[in-house]
Design an enzyme around this catalytic site. Structure first.
Site, mmCIF file in Angstrom:
data_model
loop_
_atom_site.group_PDB
_atom_site.id
_atom_site.type_symbol
_atom_site.label_atom_id
_atom_site.label_comp_id
_atom_site.label_asym_id
_atom_site.label_seq_id
_atom_site.Cartn_x
_atom_site.Cartn_y
_atom_site.Cartn_z
ATOM 1 C CB SER A 443 -0.808 0.085 1.316
ATOM 2 O OG SER A 443 -1.342 -1.126 1.639
ATOM 3 C CG HIS A 464 -3.158 -1.055 -3.355
ATOM 4 N ND1 HIS A 464 -3.765 0.220 -3.254
ATOM 5 C CD2 HIS A 464 -2.981 -1.552 -2.376
ATOM 6 C CE1 HIS A 464 -3.819 0.280 -1.959
ATOM 7 N NE2 HIS A 464 -3.342 -0.754 -1.133
ATOM 8 C CD GLU A 476 -5.177 2.453 -5.995
ATOM 9 O OE1 GLU A 476 -5.612 3.809 -6.053
ATOM 10 O OE2 GLU A 476 -4.529 2.253 -5.260
ATOM 11 C CG ASN A 514 -4.524 3.826 0.302
ATOM 12 O OD1 ASN A 514 -5.802 3.913 0.765
ATOM 13 N ND2 ASN A 514 -3.743 3.006 0.380
#
Ligand code: NAD
Length: 734
Positions: A443, A464, A476, A514
């Site tokens: 991440s 991801h 992702e 994120n």
């Protein structure tokens, strides 16, 4: 070739068959509706025709209206779009009403012909609204078929009479789960709900519908609401029972949507107002509210992101043009929360999985996760025992890399530690072929750095996932500096195999989702520190359409993870770090063990079962309410601009290369106000000029983090929109 054809048999039953050439599924457009109407008129006028059956030449009946047509309706509706839309919708009503009245005399209801719908499989949206206008609905007993009106999920509501007819058929209360939640069901459940009249063996479908047409008499031929003695099930709104229904429905809708979805409000108004008047007036009311919704920018933005663009991304809109790279044998290293989830979704999609962890127990526990999820599916009767066994048999838990031989994709999901990851990646290379693509689920670590350990940077890619893997739709795909097209294609094809939606982003801190969610969380915490009551912050977020307030979300993610990320960011940014005010709230809470839901203590207090019981009382003492309070709009703007400006910066920085991915990714990844269609759609609805004005205002009072990005300012100067400037293709921001 037309979408509808008609054949009349020697007993006088005209069978109209819907079979759109060259497509596996029927969808309706405005031309084909005109064709259907012409055939219906012809059959009704023909004295040799005793009655009609409307069916499909495909295994399903229809998936609904072509949403691309709905999205374009407003643009094609001329100088007075609302009038153009209303007239178009009314012509749809006239066509379906013609089926329903089927030639009956206006006053006596005499002389009509029976019309049956025969549904071989799925019937959704207008694919159910047409049958609802028929006198009897036959559905083949096909457990895979989905029947329902899911329009509410893409920003509209059933606007071809489905709303009015379902309420007249089931009552407002009975119809509400299908209209308000868009719930779909199999044919047996649809019969139980009273939506379908008969469920019959698939090979008898047409015969049974035909036989009914030939035997139908009297009231079979008219709808209850066309008869004098009609009473709405559950009572009309002015009836005491009906009154209670509407009070309850209104509370339920607002409780669920927080008033953020214009389509839910319009639907409720159409139901309530329609229930007060006769059927034809109710259809006109439905048409007015449907026009209202199609005129609202939310509906076209939702259709664009949640349907058209989501589908385009699933089909590989930005996929490099290489041959199919479907995964045959997958290696997953690390059988923890994420690795076990990835193994599970892959095995469910029919892929052989080797699941590696450092101990037998950990690897077995990873497979156990799959078993738990499959057991849940079994208890809900979604799968059989055989299916469970079949999925589990595809997962091989092990501790050695030797079993990875023959894998064409390996995803590592071990601890978030660059050294551990580098060892794992370096270690597995000897066991896989030179063509194997290696992926990481990191991440926070730069893909391009991890690629060095892989010794084959062009075959190394980030994939991801979001937690929980089995539920979260977004993936992702991260392109490192040297990642090659083949690795990207492999990642995209894998995502497609497991039924998720990919976006492709370039390698930069926190990638895309994120990166945007962190400012949202931080802004919520900042306001608490300033003395804005936490309940105000959380409710403002929900009223703006966010599914979860920032404080609850931090509790879910965990405060220690937030602190870990803050520390790493601070050490990377040095003097440029701007979130010390947030840290002054989070760090002490973490030190006191208030780590969030997992510790049953965070911004919220929790009971022993982990349910939230209210805010942590100490919060109000530690951060007493300030004398000056912002208004609701200000709190919402701070929370929303924090996210959308980060999305614009991600586009400027080249992390995002396509605004469609930015919008779809935001809704699927962190639930960004779905009513808006995503951050770029949200800015387009607001207008770049107004957005810049608000940014200037926020920046003056709250700091540079709200400064309008150069791109937005330039668009404001030129009077541009994101979708106008970047269209539906790949965006080049710079
Ligand atoms: P976790 O701690 O639940 O699982 C990690 C697993 O890796 C453990 O089972 C551990 O035994 C195993 N492991 C550690 N070293 C190993 C080695 N050398 N060889 C084999 N197995 C080894 O962690 P997680 O939450 O599943 O996260 C895994 C990765 O996914 C991390 O990179 C994390 O950043 C990323 N990620 C996590 C989330 C999330 O919400 N948790 C979301 C997206 C991505």
């Amino acid at each position: 070739m037309t979408d509808f054809t008609m054949q009349t048999d020697d007993q006088g039953v005209a069978v109209i068959t819907w079979d759109v050439p060259g497509r596996s599924m029927n969808v309706l457009n405005l031309d084909s509706l005109r064709d259907l109407d012409a055939l219906v008129r012809q059959a009704l006028e023909d004295p040799a025709v005793a009655g009609l059956v409307i069916t499909s030449g495909k295994k399903d009946f229809a998936a609904g209206m072509d949403l691309a047509v709905i999205a374009a309706m407003k643009d094609n509706a001329g100088d007075e779009p609302a009038r153009g839309l209303f007239d178009g919708i009314m012509s749809m009503h006239h066509a379906l009403r013609r089926i329903e009245r089927a030639g009956m005399a206006p006053k006596t209801n005499a002389g009509g012909k029976p019309v049956a719908a025969a549904l071989p499989g799925t019937a959704l949206g207008i694919g159910l609204e047409i049958p609802l206008a028929c006198h009897r609905i036959f559905a083949a007993d096909n457990p895979r078929a989905k029947i329902g009106l899911p329009e509410i999920k893409v920003g509209i509501f059933p606007g071809a009479g489905g709303t009015t007819r379902l309420v007249r058929k089931l009552g407002a209360m009975g119809a509400s789960p299908y209209l308000l939640e868009g719930r779909t069901m199999d044919p047996q459940a649809a019969k139980f709900a009273g939506i379908v009249d008969e469920v019959v063996p698939p090979d008898e479908l047409l015969e049974r519908a035909r036989a009914w047409v030939l035997s139908a008499v009297g009231t079979d031929l008219s709808k209850p609401w066309d008869r004098k003695d009609y009473k709405m099930p559950g009572g009309a709104p002015y009836h005491p029972a009906g009154y209670m229904t509407f009070v309850g429905a209104s509370a339920m809708v607002n409780g669920k949507t927080w008033g953020a979805y214009p389509n839910a409000k319009a639907l409720l108004s159409a139901v309530y107002e329609g229930a007060l008047v006769n059927f034809d007036a109710a259809l006109r009311i439905e048409a007015r509210w449907f026009t209202n919704i199609l005129m609202n920018p939310s509906s076209s933005a939702m259709i664009r992101s949640l349907f058209l663009n989501m589908q385009a991304l699933q089909k590989g809109a930005n996929r490099p043009g290489l041959p199919d790279q479907k995964v045959k044998r997958l290696g997953v290293i690390g059988a923890g929360m994420m690795g076990a989830g990835i193994a599970h979704v892959a095995a469910q999609a029919g892929i052989e999985v080797v699941l590696v962890d450092s101990s037998e127990e950990a690897a077995a526990r990873g497979k156990g996760h799959s078993e738990t999820l499959l057991d849940k599916d079994m208890s809900r009767r979604r799968i059989t025992g055989e299916k469970k066994a079949e999925v589990l048999s595809r997962i091989t838990p092990t501790t050695g890399y030797a079993a990875l031989s023959g894998c064409d994709l390996v995803v590592e999901a071990v601890f978030e530690d660059p050294k551990v990851k580098a060892d794992v990646i370096g270690g597995l290379l000897a066991h896989v072929g030179p063509d194997c693509i290696i992926a990481t689920n990191t991440s926070t670590l730069p893909i391009s750095d991890l690629a060095r350990a892989a010794d084959r940077a062009e075959r190394f890619v980030g994939i991801h996932f979001f937690s929980p893997v089995d539920k979260m739709q977004l993936v992702e795909v991260i392109r490192g500096r040297e990642t090659g097209d083949l690795a990207v294609a492999k990642a995209l094809d894998f995502t497609r195999q497991i039924g998720k939606t990919p976006i492709i982003v370039n390698d930069a801190r926190f990638f895309y989702a994120n990166r945007c969610i962190i400012p949202y969380l931080n802004e919520g915490v900042r306001m608490v520190a300033e003395g804005v009551p936490p309940v105000f912050v959380e409710n403002a977020a929900k009223l703006a359409g966010m599914p979860v307030g920032p404080l609850q979300l931090i509790d879910e993610i965990s405060l220690d993870l937030a602190v870990k990320i803050a520390r790493a960011t601070k050490s990377a940014l040095g003097d440029a770090y701007r979130d010390d005010d947030v840290d002054r709230v989070l760090f002490p809470m973490t030190e006191e063990g208030r780590l969030g839901r997992k510790a049953r203590a965070g911004f919220y207090a929790y009971d022993d079962s982990g349910e939230r019981t209210g805010f942590w009382p100490e919060l109000a003492r530690r951060f007493p309410a300030a004398d000056d309070q912002p208004d609701l709009k200000e709190v919402q703007n701070r929370l929303l601009f924090a996210q959308v400006l980060e999305a614009v910066r991600a586009l400027e920085d080249g992390v995002l290369t396509d605004i469609r991915e930015g919008d779809v990714g935001a809704i699927l990844g962190w639930g960004f106000a779905p009513w808006s269609g995503g951050p770029f759609s949200w800015l387009d609805i607001l207008g770049a000029r107004e957005a810049v004005r608000q940014c200037d205002d926020l920046a003056a009072r709250h700091g540079d983090r709200f400064a309008a990005p150069r791109l937005l300012r330039e668009m404001a100067d030129r009077g541009e929109t994101f979708y106008g400037r970047f269209g539906s293709g790949t965006a080049k921001a710079a």
